[in-house]
Design a protein around this motif. Structure first.
Motif, PDB file in Angstrom:
ATOM      1  N   ASP A  32       8.953  36.112  -8.231  1.00  0.00           N
ATOM      2  CA  ASP A  32       8.125  35.207  -9.011  1.00  0.00           C
ATOM      3  C   ASP A  32       6.770  35.793  -9.347  1.00  0.00           C
ATOM      4  O   ASP A  32       6.131  35.362 -10.294  1.00  0.00           O
ATOM      5  N   ARG A  84       3.917  37.794 -10.886  1.00  0.00           N
ATOM      6  CA  ARG A  84       3.694  38.575 -12.100  1.00  0.00           C
ATOM      7  C   ARG A  84       2.440  39.409 -11.892  1.00  0.00           C
ATOM      8  O   ARG A  84       1.401  38.899 -11.507  1.00  0.00           O
ATOM      9  N   TYR A  88       6.512  35.631 -26.382  1.00  0.00           N
ATOM     10  CA  TYR A  88       6.479  36.873 -25.619  1.00  0.00           C
ATOM     11  C   TYR A  88       5.040  37.204 -25.258  1.00  0.00           C
ATOM     12  O   TYR A  88       4.135  37.067 -26.090  1.00  0.00           O
ATOM     13  N   TYR A 129       6.910  39.796 -20.887  1.00  0.00           N
ATOM     14  CA  TYR A 129       7.796  38.770 -20.348  1.00  0.00           C
ATOM     15  C   TYR A 129       7.841  37.592 -21.304  1.00  0.00           C
ATOM     16  O   TYR A 129       6.947  37.395 -22.121  1.00  0.00           O
ATOM     17  N   TYR A 130       8.902  36.830 -21.212  1.00  0.00           N
ATOM     18  CA  TYR A 130       9.158  35.706 -22.101  1.00  0.00           C
ATOM     19  C   TYR A 130       8.788  34.432 -21.377  1.00  0.00           C
ATOM     20  O   TYR A 130       9.225  34.188 -20.267  1.00  0.00           O
ATOM     21  N   ASP A 131       7.980  33.596 -22.008  1.00  0.00           N
ATOM     22  CA  ASP A 131       7.529  32.370 -21.354  1.00  0.00           C
ATOM     23  C   ASP A 131       7.450  31.250 -22.379  1.00  0.00           C
ATOM     24  O   ASP A 131       6.548  31.216 -23.202  1.00  0.00           O
ATOM     25  N   ASP A 145      15.291  31.256  -9.386  1.00  0.00           N
ATOM     26  CA  ASP A 145      14.683  31.036 -10.696  1.00  0.00           C
ATOM     27  C   ASP A 145      15.190  32.090 -11.670  1.00  0.00           C
ATOM     28  O   ASP A 145      15.653  33.162 -11.274  1.00  0.00           O
ATOM     29  N   ARG A 146      15.044  31.795 -12.964  1.00  0.00           N
ATOM     30  CA  ARG A 146      15.615  32.675 -13.975  1.00  0.00           C
ATOM     31  C   ARG A 146      15.026  34.082 -13.941  1.00  0.00           C
ATOM     32  O   ARG A 146      15.727  35.061 -14.124  1.00  0.00           O
ATOM     33  N   GLY A 147      13.749  34.190 -13.681  1.00  0.00           N
ATOM     34  CA  GLY A 147      13.112  35.498 -13.731  1.00  0.00           C
ATOM     35  C   GLY A 147      13.256  36.318 -12.473  1.00  0.00           C
ATOM     36  O   GLY A 147      12.835  37.468 -12.437  1.00  0.00           O
ATOM     37  N   SER A 148      13.844  35.758 -11.421  1.00  0.00           N
ATOM     38  CA  SER A 148      13.917  36.501 -10.157  1.00  0.00           C
ATOM     39  C   SER A 148      15.307  36.470  -9.545  1.00  0.00           C
ATOM     40  O   SER A 148      15.454  36.515  -8.329  1.00  0.00           O
TER      41      SER A 148
END
Length: 153
Positions: A117, A119, A131, A125-127, A66-69
Motif C-alpha cells: 500500500d 506509495r 494517471y 500509478y492509476y488513481d 487491495d488492487r494495488g498490492s
C-alpha cells in the motif's frame, strides 16, 4: 480436525487484524493456507502439505488484498503459510501444521498487503480515473516555459 480449524480461523482473524487495518488479505491467506495444507497432505504427504500451503496462502492473500498490492500479498501469504506449515508440523504434527499455515498465511498476507500500500511518490500509478506520475502540473509549464501572451495597452 474440526476443532483445529475453528481455532485456526480465530487465530488467523486475530493476527490479521493486529497487523493491518485491512483484514481481508490476512483472512484470505489464513484460509488459503489451511485449505492448501489439507488438500496437499491428502495428495502428497508432508511435501504436498507444504506446497499446498504455499499455493493456497498465495491465492488467498491475493484474493483478499487491495488492487494495488496483490502481488505483495500473494508473496507474503505464500511464504508465510509454507513456513508456518513446516514449523507447525515439526512442533505439533499435522494439527500444528494446519495452525502454523493459518497463522503464517494470515501474517504474511496482511504484511504483504500493508507493504504494497505504501506509495513512495515516484513512478506512475492509476488513481480514480487519472494517471499520476509524481510531478505537479503538466510538464513544460515551469516558470521558464510560460507562454508570453499578447497584452493590449
Amino acid at each position: 480436525m474440526k476443532y483445529s480449524s475453528i481455532l485456526l480461523l480465530s487465530l488467523g482473524l486475530a493476527s490479521g487484524a493486529a497487523l493491518a487495518g485491512n483484514t481481508e488479505a490476512g483472512v484470505g491467506g489464513a484460509l488459503g493456507g489451511v485449505l492448501g495444507t489439507m488438500v496437499g497432505q491428502q495428495v502428497g504427504g508432508s511435501t504436498g502439505a507444504t506446497i499446498g500451503a504455499g499455493v493456497g496462502g498465495a491465492a488467498g492473500g491475493a484474493v483478499g488484498a487491495d488492487r494495488g498490492s496483490r502481488t505483495e500479498a500473494a508473496i507474503g501469504g505464500g511464504l508465510g503459510a509454507a513456513g508456518g506449515q513446516v514449523i507447525g508440523s515439526q512442533v505439533g504434527g499435522s494439527t500444528g501444521g494446519l495452525i502454523g499455515a493459518g497463522i503464517g498465511g494470515a501474517v504474511g498476507g496482511a504484511l504483504g498487503n500493508e507493504y504494497g500500500d505504501g506509495r513512495d511518490g515516484g513512478g506512475r500509478y492509476y488513481d480514480g480515473g487519472h494517471y499520476h506520475d509524481g510531478h505537479r502540473g503538466h510538464p513544460g509549464l515551469a516558470l521558464g516555459h510560460k507562454k508570453h501572451k499578447h497584452k493590449h495597452h
